[in-house]
Design a protein around this motif. Structure first.
Motif, short mmCIF file in Angstrom:
data_model
loop_
_atom_site.label_atom_id
_atom_site.label_comp_id
_atom_site.label_asym_id
_atom_site.label_seq_id
_atom_site.Cartn_x
_atom_site.Cartn_y
_atom_site.Cartn_z
N LYS A 76 0.85 -1.19 0.00
CA LYS A 76 0.00 0.00 0.00
C LYS A 76 0.88 1.24 0.00
CE LYS A 76 -3.82 2.34 0.42
NZ LYS A 76 -4.68 2.44 -0.76
N ASP A 107 -4.93 10.47 2.58
CA ASP A 107 -6.35 10.10 2.62
C ASP A 107 -6.58 8.60 2.89
OD1 ASP A 107 -5.32 9.34 0.21
OD2 ASP A 107 -7.11 9.87 -0.95
N VAL A 108 -5.53 7.87 3.16
CA VAL A 108 -5.71 6.46 3.55
C VAL A 108 -6.37 6.43 4.92
CG1 VAL A 108 -4.49 4.36 4.21
CG2 VAL A 108 -3.77 5.61 2.18
N THR A 109 -7.38 5.58 5.08
CA THR A 109 -8.14 5.56 6.34
C THR A 109 -7.85 4.29 7.13
OG1 THR A 109 -9.99 4.40 5.32
CG2 THR A 109 -10.04 6.82 5.25
N ALA A 160 -10.11 2.31 7.96
CA ALA A 160 -10.90 1.26 7.30
C ALA A 160 -10.09 0.58 6.20
CB ALA A 160 -12.18 1.86 6.72
N ASP A 161 -9.30 1.37 5.45
CA ASP A 161 -8.49 0.79 4.38
C ASP A 161 -7.46 -0.17 4.95
OD1 ASP A 161 -9.69 2.44 2.51
OD2 ASP A 161 -8.19 4.03 2.74
N ILE A 162 -6.81 0.26 6.00
CA ILE A 162 -5.66 -0.51 6.49
C ILE A 162 -6.10 -1.60 7.47
CG2 ILE A 162 -3.47 -0.41 7.77
CD1 ILE A 162 -3.17 0.96 5.15
N ASP A 171 -13.29 -2.19 9.05
CA ASP A 171 -14.47 -1.40 9.36
C ASP A 171 -15.59 -2.37 9.74
OD1 ASP A 171 -16.01 0.80 9.68
OD2 ASP A 171 -16.00 1.41 7.56
N ASP A 193 -19.16 -3.65 8.97
CA ASP A 193 -20.01 -3.66 7.78
C ASP A 193 -21.47 -3.74 8.21
OD1 ASP A 193 -21.39 -4.20 5.51
OD2 ASP A 193 -20.01 -5.73 4.75
N HIS A 210 -15.50 -5.85 8.29
CA HIS A 210 -14.93 -5.91 6.95
C HIS A 210 -13.44 -5.65 7.12
CE1 HIS A 210 -14.67 -5.47 2.62
NE2 HIS A 210 -13.84 -4.49 2.87
N GLY A 229 -9.53 -4.84 6.67
CA GLY A 229 -8.69 -3.99 5.82
C GLY A 229 -7.50 -4.77 5.28
N LEU A 230 -6.58 -4.03 4.65
CA LEU A 230 -5.46 -4.68 3.97
C LEU A 230 -4.54 -5.45 4.92
CD1 LEU A 230 -4.44 -1.82 1.52
CD2 LEU A 230 -5.37 -4.07 0.89
#
Ligand SMILES: [Zn+2]
Length: 504
Positions: A149, A154-156, A158-160, A163, A165, A183, A185-186
Protein backbone atom coordinates in the motif's frame (compact mmCIF):
# COMPACT_ATOMS: atom_id res chain seq x y z
CA UNK A 1 14.89 -20.08 -6.06
CA UNK A 2 13.52 -23.00 -4.15
CA UNK A 3 12.82 -23.07 -0.46
CA UNK A 4 10.75 -26.13 -0.06
CA UNK A 5 10.43 -28.48 2.84
CA UNK A 6 9.89 -32.12 2.17
CA UNK A 7 6.20 -32.23 3.00
CA UNK A 8 5.48 -29.58 0.48
CA UNK A 9 7.12 -31.31 -2.39
CA UNK A 10 5.23 -34.50 -1.62
CA UNK A 11 2.02 -34.01 -3.51
CA UNK A 12 0.38 -32.06 -0.72
CA UNK A 13 -1.59 -30.01 -3.21
CA UNK A 14 -4.09 -32.79 -3.37
CA UNK A 15 -5.09 -32.31 0.25
CA UNK A 16 -8.51 -30.71 0.36
CA UNK A 17 -9.41 -30.99 4.02
CA UNK A 18 -7.66 -30.72 7.34
CA UNK A 19 -7.96 -34.50 7.64
CA UNK A 20 -6.26 -35.10 4.28
CA UNK A 21 -3.56 -32.69 5.24
CA UNK A 22 -2.84 -34.61 8.41
CA UNK A 23 -2.62 -37.86 6.44
CA UNK A 24 0.09 -36.67 4.04
CA UNK A 25 3.10 -38.93 4.69
CA UNK A 26 5.68 -37.10 6.75
CA UNK A 27 3.61 -33.97 6.76
CA UNK A 28 4.92 -31.88 9.55
CA UNK A 29 2.16 -29.69 10.93
CA UNK A 30 4.75 -27.90 12.98
CA UNK A 31 6.93 -26.78 10.10
CA UNK A 32 3.90 -25.99 7.97
CA UNK A 33 2.46 -23.77 10.64
CA UNK A 34 5.47 -21.60 11.22
CA UNK A 35 4.82 -17.93 11.78
CA UNK A 36 5.78 -16.06 8.62
CA UNK A 37 8.90 -14.51 10.14
CA UNK A 38 10.19 -17.95 11.14
CA UNK A 39 9.37 -19.33 7.72
CA UNK A 40 11.35 -16.53 6.04
CA UNK A 41 14.19 -17.02 8.50
CA UNK A 42 14.40 -20.73 7.81
CA UNK A 43 14.30 -20.31 4.03
CA UNK A 44 16.78 -17.44 4.10
CA UNK A 45 19.32 -19.43 6.08
CA UNK A 46 19.04 -22.29 3.60
CA UNK A 47 19.63 -19.97 0.68
CA UNK A 48 22.67 -18.45 2.32
CA UNK A 49 24.07 -21.88 3.14
CA UNK A 50 23.62 -22.93 -0.48
CA UNK A 51 25.31 -19.76 -1.65
CA UNK A 52 22.35 -18.71 -3.74
CA UNK A 53 21.71 -15.15 -4.80
CA UNK A 54 19.31 -13.57 -2.31
CA UNK A 55 17.79 -10.72 -4.26
CA UNK A 56 18.27 -11.46 -7.94
CA UNK A 57 18.05 -8.30 -10.01
CA UNK A 58 19.15 -5.99 -7.20
CA UNK A 59 22.67 -4.74 -7.92
CA UNK A 60 25.17 -2.72 -5.97
CA UNK A 61 23.79 -3.59 -2.54
CA UNK A 62 25.79 -6.78 -1.97
CA UNK A 63 28.04 -5.25 0.66
CA UNK A 64 25.75 -2.64 2.14
CA UNK A 65 21.98 -3.06 2.10
CA UNK A 66 21.68 -6.81 1.72
CA UNK A 67 23.74 -7.85 4.78
CA UNK A 68 21.68 -5.45 6.92
CA UNK A 69 18.47 -6.75 5.43
CA UNK A 70 19.51 -10.33 6.14
CA UNK A 71 20.24 -9.44 9.75
CA UNK A 72 16.83 -7.85 10.14
CA UNK A 73 15.09 -10.90 8.67
CA UNK A 74 17.09 -13.38 10.71
CA UNK A 75 16.20 -11.35 13.80
CA UNK A 76 12.49 -11.54 12.81
CA UNK A 77 12.35 -7.75 12.80
CA UNK A 78 9.90 -5.54 11.02
CA UNK A 79 12.04 -3.02 9.16
CA UNK A 80 12.04 0.16 7.14
CA UNK A 81 14.06 0.99 4.02
CA UNK A 82 15.14 4.62 4.08
CA UNK A 83 16.15 6.02 0.75
CA UNK A 84 15.57 8.46 -2.06
CA UNK A 85 13.46 7.71 -5.05
CA UNK A 86 14.61 5.19 -7.59
CA UNK A 87 16.82 3.21 -5.20
CA UNK A 88 15.08 -0.13 -5.77
CA UNK A 89 13.25 -0.04 -2.44
CA UNK A 90 10.03 -1.49 -3.83
CA UNK A 91 11.94 -4.10 -5.75
CA UNK A 92 13.67 -5.29 -2.60
CA UNK A 93 10.38 -5.52 -0.73
CA UNK A 94 8.75 -7.47 -3.54
CA UNK A 95 11.80 -9.72 -3.60
CA UNK A 96 10.94 -10.86 -0.09
CA UNK A 97 8.21 -13.00 -1.64
CA UNK A 98 10.93 -15.35 -2.87
CA UNK A 99 11.75 -16.16 0.73
CA UNK A 100 8.29 -17.56 1.40
CA UNK A 101 7.32 -21.19 0.94
CA UNK A 102 5.88 -21.87 -2.53
CA UNK A 103 2.46 -22.69 -1.07
CA UNK A 104 0.80 -22.85 2.32
CA UNK A 105 -2.49 -24.47 3.39
CA UNK A 106 -5.29 -22.08 4.39
CA UNK A 107 -8.89 -22.58 5.42
CA UNK A 108 -11.21 -22.19 2.44
CA UNK A 109 -13.11 -18.92 2.37
CA UNK A 110 -11.20 -17.28 5.20
CA UNK A 111 -10.66 -13.59 4.59
CA UNK A 112 -7.47 -13.56 6.58
CA UNK A 113 -5.92 -16.79 5.29
CA UNK A 114 -6.27 -18.70 8.50
CA UNK A 115 -3.89 -21.51 9.33
CA UNK A 116 -5.91 -24.78 9.40
CA UNK A 117 -4.18 -25.73 12.65
CA UNK A 118 -4.44 -22.35 14.40
CA UNK A 119 -7.39 -20.37 13.08
CA UNK A 120 -7.70 -16.91 14.63
CA UNK A 121 -10.85 -15.49 13.09
CA UNK A 122 -14.08 -16.31 14.78
CA UNK A 123 -15.80 -17.81 11.78
CA UNK A 124 -12.94 -20.27 11.20
CA UNK A 125 -12.73 -21.18 14.85
CA UNK A 126 -16.45 -21.97 14.82
CA UNK A 127 -16.10 -23.88 11.59
CA UNK A 128 -13.21 -26.05 12.72
CA UNK A 129 -15.04 -26.76 15.94
CA UNK A 130 -18.09 -27.89 13.99
CA UNK A 131 -16.51 -29.68 11.01
CA UNK A 132 -13.24 -30.89 12.47
CA UNK A 133 -11.08 -32.84 10.00
CA UNK A 134 -13.67 -32.26 7.27
CA UNK A 135 -12.96 -28.52 7.26
CA UNK A 136 -12.00 -27.72 3.66
CA UNK A 137 -8.61 -26.21 2.95
CA UNK A 138 -6.95 -24.71 -0.08
CA UNK A 139 -3.39 -23.83 -1.07
CA UNK A 140 -2.16 -20.30 -1.32
CA UNK A 141 0.80 -19.39 -3.54
CA UNK A 142 3.46 -17.05 -2.21
CA UNK A 143 2.68 -14.29 -4.72
CA UNK A 144 -0.71 -13.88 -3.00
CA UNK A 145 0.95 -13.37 0.34
CA UNK A 146 2.41 -9.96 -0.44
CA UNK A 147 0.21 -6.90 0.11
CA UNK A 148 1.45 -3.42 -0.70
CA UNK A 149 0.00 0.00 0.00
CA UNK A 150 1.23 3.46 -0.87
CA UNK A 151 0.58 5.71 2.11
CA UNK A 152 -1.20 8.95 1.29
CA UNK A 153 -2.92 11.36 3.65
CA UNK A 154 -6.35 10.10 2.62
CA UNK A 155 -5.71 6.46 3.55
CA UNK A 156 -8.14 5.56 6.34
CA UNK A 157 -8.23 3.14 9.24
CA UNK A 158 -10.90 1.26 7.30
CA UNK A 159 -8.49 0.79 4.38
CA UNK A 160 -5.66 -0.51 6.49
CA UNK A 161 -7.27 -2.19 9.46
CA UNK A 162 -10.96 -2.59 8.82
CA UNK A 163 -14.47 -1.40 9.36
CA UNK A 164 -17.77 -2.65 10.64
CA UNK A 165 -20.01 -3.66 7.78
CA UNK A 166 -23.56 -2.58 8.70
CA UNK A 167 -25.10 -4.47 5.80
CA UNK A 168 -23.50 -7.69 6.89
CA UNK A 169 -24.64 -6.97 10.43
CA UNK A 170 -28.22 -6.41 9.33
CA UNK A 171 -28.25 -9.47 7.11
CA UNK A 172 -26.93 -11.73 9.80
CA UNK A 173 -29.13 -10.13 12.45
CA UNK A 174 -25.98 -9.45 14.39
CA UNK A 175 -24.79 -6.80 16.72
CA UNK A 176 -22.43 -4.22 15.22
CA UNK A 177 -19.78 -5.16 17.71
CA UNK A 178 -19.85 -8.79 16.62
CA UNK A 179 -16.59 -9.89 15.05
CA UNK A 180 -18.48 -11.48 12.18
CA UNK A 181 -19.65 -8.09 10.92
CA UNK A 182 -16.16 -6.80 10.39
CA UNK A 183 -14.93 -5.91 6.95
CA UNK A 184 -11.19 -6.51 7.15
CA UNK A 185 -8.69 -3.99 5.82
CA UNK A 186 -5.46 -4.68 3.97
CA UNK A 187 -3.36 -5.55 6.98
CA UNK A 188 -5.52 -8.40 8.34
CA UNK A 189 -5.82 -9.64 4.77
CA UNK A 190 -2.03 -9.86 4.68
CA UNK A 191 -2.18 -12.29 7.59
CA UNK A 192 0.52 -14.98 7.25
CA UNK A 193 2.28 -12.87 4.67
CA UNK A 194 4.12 -9.62 4.12
CA UNK A 195 2.53 -6.19 4.41
CA UNK A 196 4.45 -3.32 2.82
CA UNK A 197 3.64 0.33 3.36
CA UNK A 198 5.43 2.76 1.08
CA UNK A 199 6.11 6.32 2.27
CA UNK A 200 5.18 5.65 5.87
CA UNK A 201 5.46 9.31 7.01
CA UNK A 202 2.44 10.15 4.86
CA UNK A 203 0.25 7.90 6.96
CA UNK A 204 -2.04 9.70 9.43
CA UNK A 205 -1.03 9.49 13.10
CA UNK A 206 -4.22 7.64 13.99
CA UNK A 207 -3.35 4.82 11.61
CA UNK A 208 0.21 4.70 12.87
CA UNK A 209 -1.26 4.12 16.33
CA UNK A 210 -3.37 1.31 14.90
CA UNK A 211 -0.29 -0.27 13.34
CA UNK A 212 1.60 0.05 16.56
CA UNK A 213 -1.14 -1.74 18.49
CA UNK A 214 -1.05 -4.63 16.08
CA UNK A 215 2.73 -4.89 16.12
CA UNK A 216 2.80 -4.59 19.88
CA UNK A 217 -0.10 -6.66 21.09
CA UNK A 218 -1.89 -8.21 18.16
CA UNK A 219 -4.88 -6.10 19.07
CA UNK A 220 -6.99 -4.16 16.68
CA UNK A 221 -9.67 -1.63 17.40
CA UNK A 222 -12.43 -1.02 14.97
CA UNK A 223 -14.84 1.83 15.64
CA UNK A 224 -13.71 1.81 19.25
CA UNK A 225 -14.47 -1.88 19.60
CA UNK A 226 -11.36 -3.73 20.69
CA UNK A 227 -10.73 -7.05 19.07
CA UNK A 228 -8.03 -9.55 19.80
CA UNK A 229 -6.57 -10.64 16.50
CA UNK A 230 -3.01 -11.95 16.84
CA UNK A 231 -2.07 -11.43 13.21
CA UNK A 232 1.01 -13.11 11.82
CA UNK A 233 2.56 -10.56 9.46
CA UNK A 234 5.97 -9.26 8.52
CA UNK A 235 5.44 -5.51 8.28
CA UNK A 236 7.90 -3.57 6.16
CA UNK A 237 8.04 0.09 5.26
CA UNK A 238 9.79 2.56 3.02
CA UNK A 239 10.35 6.27 3.55
CA UNK A 240 12.37 9.21 2.39
CA UNK A 241 15.05 9.58 5.10
CA UNK A 242 14.39 13.24 5.67
CA UNK A 243 10.64 12.78 6.09
CA UNK A 244 11.23 9.89 8.41
CA UNK A 245 13.57 11.69 10.73
CA UNK A 246 11.55 14.94 10.71
CA UNK A 247 10.12 15.52 14.14
CA UNK A 248 6.48 14.60 14.53
CA UNK A 249 6.06 12.65 11.33
CA UNK A 250 6.24 9.21 12.91
CA UNK A 251 4.80 8.46 16.32
CA UNK A 252 7.60 7.43 18.65
CA UNK A 253 6.15 4.11 19.83
CA UNK A 254 5.80 2.97 16.23
CA UNK A 255 9.38 3.97 15.43
CA UNK A 256 10.37 2.02 18.46
CA UNK A 257 8.71 -1.12 17.15
CA UNK A 258 10.53 -1.02 13.82
CA UNK A 259 13.44 -3.35 14.33
CA UNK A 260 15.83 -1.98 11.74
CA UNK A 261 16.35 1.14 9.68
CA UNK A 262 18.19 0.26 6.52
CA UNK A 263 19.58 2.97 4.29
CA UNK A 264 19.53 2.42 0.55
CA UNK A 265 21.74 4.38 -1.82
CA UNK A 266 22.40 5.12 -5.46
CA UNK A 267 25.04 3.11 -7.31
CA UNK A 268 28.46 4.07 -5.99
CA UNK A 269 30.29 3.74 -9.30
CA UNK A 270 29.30 4.62 -12.84
CA UNK A 271 30.05 1.05 -13.83
CA UNK A 272 27.57 -0.25 -11.27
CA UNK A 273 24.97 2.25 -12.47
CA UNK A 274 25.54 1.15 -16.05
CA UNK A 275 24.86 -2.47 -15.23
CA UNK A 276 21.61 -1.58 -13.44
CA UNK A 277 20.54 0.60 -16.35
CA UNK A 278 21.50 -2.06 -18.84
CA UNK A 279 19.37 -4.59 -17.00
CA UNK A 280 16.33 -2.33 -16.69
CA UNK A 281 16.27 -0.35 -19.91
CA UNK A 282 14.39 -1.67 -22.89
CA UNK A 283 17.09 -1.47 -25.53
CA UNK A 284 17.00 -4.87 -27.20
CA UNK A 285 13.92 -4.44 -29.28
CA UNK A 286 12.27 -6.97 -31.47
CA UNK A 287 12.23 -4.78 -34.53
CA UNK A 288 13.37 -4.83 -38.14
CA UNK A 289 15.48 -1.77 -37.36
CA UNK A 290 18.52 -2.66 -35.33
CA UNK A 291 20.09 -0.03 -33.13
CA UNK A 292 23.44 -0.47 -31.42
CA UNK A 293 24.23 1.65 -28.40
CA UNK A 294 27.98 2.05 -28.02
CA UNK A 295 29.43 1.65 -24.56
CA UNK A 296 30.72 5.23 -24.40
CA UNK A 297 27.18 6.47 -24.99
CA UNK A 298 25.78 4.28 -22.21
CA UNK A 299 28.52 5.75 -20.10
CA UNK A 300 27.43 9.29 -21.00
CA UNK A 301 23.82 8.54 -20.11
CA UNK A 302 24.84 7.12 -16.73
CA UNK A 303 27.19 10.00 -16.09
CA UNK A 304 24.29 12.43 -16.55
CA UNK A 305 22.60 10.91 -13.50
CA UNK A 306 25.82 11.02 -11.50
CA UNK A 307 26.35 14.67 -12.43
CA UNK A 308 22.75 15.51 -11.55
CA UNK A 309 23.11 13.90 -8.12
CA UNK A 310 26.13 16.12 -7.46
CA UNK A 311 24.70 19.29 -8.89
CA UNK A 312 23.87 22.00 -6.35
CA UNK A 313 21.02 23.20 -8.51
CA UNK A 314 19.27 19.85 -8.21
CA UNK A 315 17.37 19.10 -4.99
CA UNK A 316 19.32 16.43 -3.14
CA UNK A 317 16.57 15.65 -0.67
CA UNK A 318 14.41 14.21 -3.39
CA UNK A 319 17.32 12.70 -5.26
CA UNK A 320 17.77 11.68 -8.87
CA UNK A 321 16.18 8.34 -9.53
CA UNK A 322 17.89 5.51 -11.36
CA UNK A 323 14.88 5.82 -13.63
CA UNK A 324 16.57 8.87 -15.17
CA UNK A 325 19.35 6.96 -16.95
CA UNK A 326 16.96 4.07 -17.65
CA UNK A 327 14.34 6.13 -19.46
CA UNK A 328 16.99 8.34 -21.04
CA UNK A 329 18.71 5.30 -22.55
CA UNK A 330 15.39 3.99 -23.86
CA UNK A 331 14.73 7.37 -25.39
CA UNK A 332 18.19 7.41 -26.98
CA UNK A 333 17.41 4.12 -28.71
CA UNK A 334 14.03 5.42 -29.86
CA UNK A 335 15.57 8.56 -31.27
CA UNK A 336 18.04 6.50 -33.27
CA UNK A 337 15.19 4.24 -34.42
CA UNK A 338 13.13 7.22 -35.51
CA UNK A 339 16.04 8.66 -37.42
CA UNK A 340 16.86 5.35 -39.11
CA UNK A 341 13.23 4.81 -40.11
CA UNK A 342 13.05 8.29 -41.62
CA UNK A 343 16.05 7.81 -43.83
CA UNK A 344 15.17 4.20 -44.60
CA UNK A 345 18.10 2.50 -42.87
CA UNK A 346 17.81 -0.89 -41.20
CA UNK A 347 20.82 -0.73 -38.98
CA UNK A 348 22.15 2.22 -37.10
CA UNK A 349 24.25 3.28 -34.16
CA UNK A 350 22.95 5.67 -31.51
CA UNK A 351 24.92 8.90 -31.24
CA UNK A 352 25.34 11.97 -29.11
CA UNK A 353 22.54 13.80 -30.93
CA UNK A 354 20.18 11.10 -29.66
CA UNK A 355 21.13 11.94 -26.08
CA UNK A 356 19.98 15.51 -26.63
CA UNK A 357 16.76 14.13 -28.11
CA UNK A 358 16.26 12.32 -24.81
CA UNK A 359 15.84 15.59 -22.87
CA UNK A 360 12.13 14.95 -22.15
CA UNK A 361 13.15 11.75 -20.36
CA UNK A 362 15.59 13.70 -18.22
CA UNK A 363 14.03 17.03 -17.26
CA UNK A 364 11.09 15.65 -15.29
CA UNK A 365 13.28 13.47 -13.11
CA UNK A 366 15.08 16.25 -11.32
CA UNK A 367 13.54 18.51 -8.69
CA UNK A 368 15.34 21.81 -9.05
CA UNK A 369 16.49 24.18 -6.34
CA UNK A 370 15.65 27.85 -6.70
CA UNK A 371 18.81 28.57 -8.66
CA UNK A 372 18.02 25.73 -11.01
CA UNK A 373 14.43 26.86 -11.43
CA UNK A 374 15.70 30.22 -12.61
CA UNK A 375 17.68 28.60 -15.38
CA UNK A 376 15.06 26.06 -16.32
CA UNK A 377 15.18 22.28 -16.39
CA UNK A 378 16.12 22.10 -20.04
CA UNK A 379 19.14 24.37 -19.73
CA UNK A 380 20.31 22.44 -16.68
CA UNK A 381 19.82 19.13 -18.48
CA UNK A 382 21.87 20.33 -21.46
CA UNK A 383 24.65 21.43 -19.17
CA UNK A 384 24.59 18.07 -17.45
CA UNK A 385 24.85 16.30 -20.79
CA UNK A 386 27.79 18.47 -21.78
CA UNK A 387 29.59 17.81 -18.51
CA UNK A 388 28.88 14.10 -18.81
CA UNK A 389 30.29 14.02 -22.32
CA UNK A 390 33.36 15.92 -21.13
CA UNK A 391 33.99 13.38 -18.40
CA UNK A 392 33.56 10.34 -20.60
CA UNK A 393 35.78 11.98 -23.19
CA UNK A 394 38.56 12.61 -20.65
CA UNK A 395 38.29 9.07 -19.38
CA UNK A 396 38.65 7.60 -22.88
CA UNK A 397 41.25 9.93 -24.30
CA UNK A 398 43.27 11.28 -21.39
CA UNK A 399 46.27 13.04 -22.88
CA UNK A 400 45.65 12.19 -26.53
CA UNK A 401 46.78 15.01 -28.77
CA UNK A 402 43.86 16.44 -30.75
CA UNK A 403 45.81 19.44 -32.00
CA UNK A 404 45.43 18.43 -35.69
CA UNK A 405 41.64 18.40 -35.32
CA UNK A 406 41.61 21.75 -33.51
CA UNK A 407 43.93 23.21 -36.16
CA UNK A 408 41.67 22.01 -38.93
CA UNK A 409 38.88 24.13 -37.49
CA UNK A 410 41.24 27.01 -36.75
CA UNK A 411 42.16 27.03 -40.40
CA UNK A 412 38.62 28.21 -40.99
CA UNK A 413 36.94 24.91 -41.73
CA UNK A 414 33.48 24.26 -40.40
CA UNK A 415 31.32 21.21 -40.16
CA UNK A 416 27.60 21.07 -39.87
CA UNK A 417 26.25 17.62 -39.09
CA UNK A 418 23.09 17.34 -41.14
CA UNK A 419 19.92 16.71 -39.20
CA UNK A 420 18.37 14.10 -41.42
CA UNK A 421 21.34 13.03 -43.46
CA UNK A 422 22.08 9.45 -44.33
CA UNK A 423 24.78 7.68 -42.37
CA UNK A 424 27.08 7.59 -45.37
CA UNK A 425 26.81 11.36 -45.80
CA UNK A 426 27.63 11.96 -42.13
CA UNK A 427 30.53 9.59 -42.34
CA UNK A 428 31.92 11.37 -45.38
CA UNK A 429 31.73 14.79 -43.78
CA UNK A 430 33.33 13.65 -40.54
CA UNK A 431 36.07 11.86 -42.49
CA UNK A 432 37.03 15.20 -43.98
CA UNK A 433 38.09 16.50 -40.59
CA UNK A 434 41.83 16.14 -40.38
CA UNK A 435 43.06 13.69 -37.76
CA UNK A 436 39.60 12.83 -36.42
CA UNK A 437 38.90 9.28 -37.59
CA UNK A 438 42.25 7.96 -36.43
CA UNK A 439 41.06 8.14 -32.81
CA UNK A 440 37.78 6.28 -33.02
CA UNK A 441 39.45 2.99 -32.07
CA UNK A 442 39.66 4.28 -28.52
CA UNK A 443 35.85 4.39 -28.48
CA UNK A 444 35.67 0.73 -29.37
CA UNK A 445 35.26 1.07 -33.13
CA UNK A 446 37.49 -1.63 -34.55
CA UNK A 447 36.20 -1.57 -38.07
CA UNK A 448 36.65 1.88 -39.56
CA UNK A 449 34.56 0.82 -42.53
CA UNK A 450 31.53 0.45 -40.25
CA UNK A 451 30.26 3.88 -41.19
CA UNK A 452 27.50 4.13 -38.59
CA UNK A 453 29.79 3.24 -35.70
CA UNK A 454 32.65 5.36 -37.03
CA UNK A 455 30.51 8.43 -37.62
CA UNK A 456 28.92 8.14 -34.18
CA UNK A 457 32.34 7.86 -32.53
CA UNK A 458 33.75 10.78 -34.51
CA UNK A 459 30.78 12.88 -33.48
CA UNK A 460 31.40 11.93 -29.85
CA UNK A 461 35.00 13.14 -30.16
CA UNK A 462 33.89 16.51 -31.53
CA UNK A 463 31.35 16.83 -28.71
CA UNK A 464 34.09 16.00 -26.23
CA UNK A 465 36.37 18.66 -27.67
CA UNK A 466 33.49 21.11 -27.47
CA UNK A 467 32.78 20.12 -23.85
CA UNK A 468 36.40 21.01 -23.08
CA UNK A 469 36.15 24.22 -25.09
CA UNK A 470 38.72 23.14 -27.64
CA UNK A 471 36.31 23.69 -30.52
CA UNK A 472 33.15 25.76 -30.79
CA UNK A 473 29.69 24.49 -31.55
CA UNK A 474 26.51 26.20 -32.58
CA UNK A 475 23.10 25.25 -31.35
CA UNK A 476 22.43 23.63 -34.71
CA UNK A 477 25.32 21.27 -34.12
CA UNK A 478 27.74 23.03 -36.40
CA UNK A 479 31.35 22.78 -35.26
CA UNK A 480 33.89 25.53 -35.80
CA UNK A 481 37.03 26.91 -34.19
CA UNK A 482 36.72 27.97 -30.58
CA UNK A 483 39.22 30.80 -31.22
CA UNK A 484 38.22 31.68 -34.73
CA UNK A 485 40.47 33.52 -37.12
CA UNK A 486 37.52 35.20 -38.72
CA UNK A 487 36.37 36.66 -35.45
CA UNK A 488 33.44 38.92 -36.32
CA UNK A 489 31.61 36.30 -38.30
CA UNK A 490 31.90 33.55 -35.70
CA UNK A 491 31.38 35.69 -32.68
CA UNK A 492 27.82 36.23 -33.83
CA UNK A 493 27.09 32.64 -33.10
CA UNK A 494 28.13 32.98 -29.53
CA UNK A 495 26.05 36.04 -28.83
CA UNK A 496 24.21 35.08 -25.66
CA UNK A 497 21.30 37.37 -26.51
CA UNK A 498 20.57 35.50 -29.65
CA UNK A 499 17.17 33.74 -29.37
CA UNK A 500 17.49 30.12 -28.36
CA UNK A 501 16.63 27.48 -30.87
CA UNK A 502 16.05 23.90 -30.11
CA UNK A 503 18.35 21.44 -31.75
CA UNK A 504 19.29 17.86 -31.52
ZN1 LIG B 1 -10.55 -17.43 9.34
Amino acid sequence: MTAINSAQSAGHSKARTIGELKRIPDFDAQSNSLPVKNEIRRNLLRLIERGESLFPGVHGYEDSVIPQLVNALLSRHNFILLGLRGQAKSRILRGLVQLLDPEIPVIVGCEINDNPFHPICRSCRERVAAEGDNTPITWMGREQRYVEKLATPDVTIADIIGDVDPIRAARGGRDLSDELTIHYGLLPRANRGIFAINELPDLAGKIQVGLFNIMQEGDIQIKGYPLRLPLDVLIVFTANPEDYTARGKIITPLKDRIGAEIRTHYPTTVQEGMSITQQEAWTKRDSHIQIDVPDYLRNVVEEIAFQAREDKRVDRRSGVSQRLPITALESVVSSAEQHAARIGERHSVARVADVYSALPAITGKMELEYEGELKGAEVIARELIRTAIGRVFSKQFGEVNFQPVVQWFEAGNELKIPEDGATHQRFQQLSNVQGLMEHIGKLGVDNKKDEAAAAAAAEMILEGLWAHRRVGRSEERGFYAEKPQRAPDSRDRENPNRPRRTYN
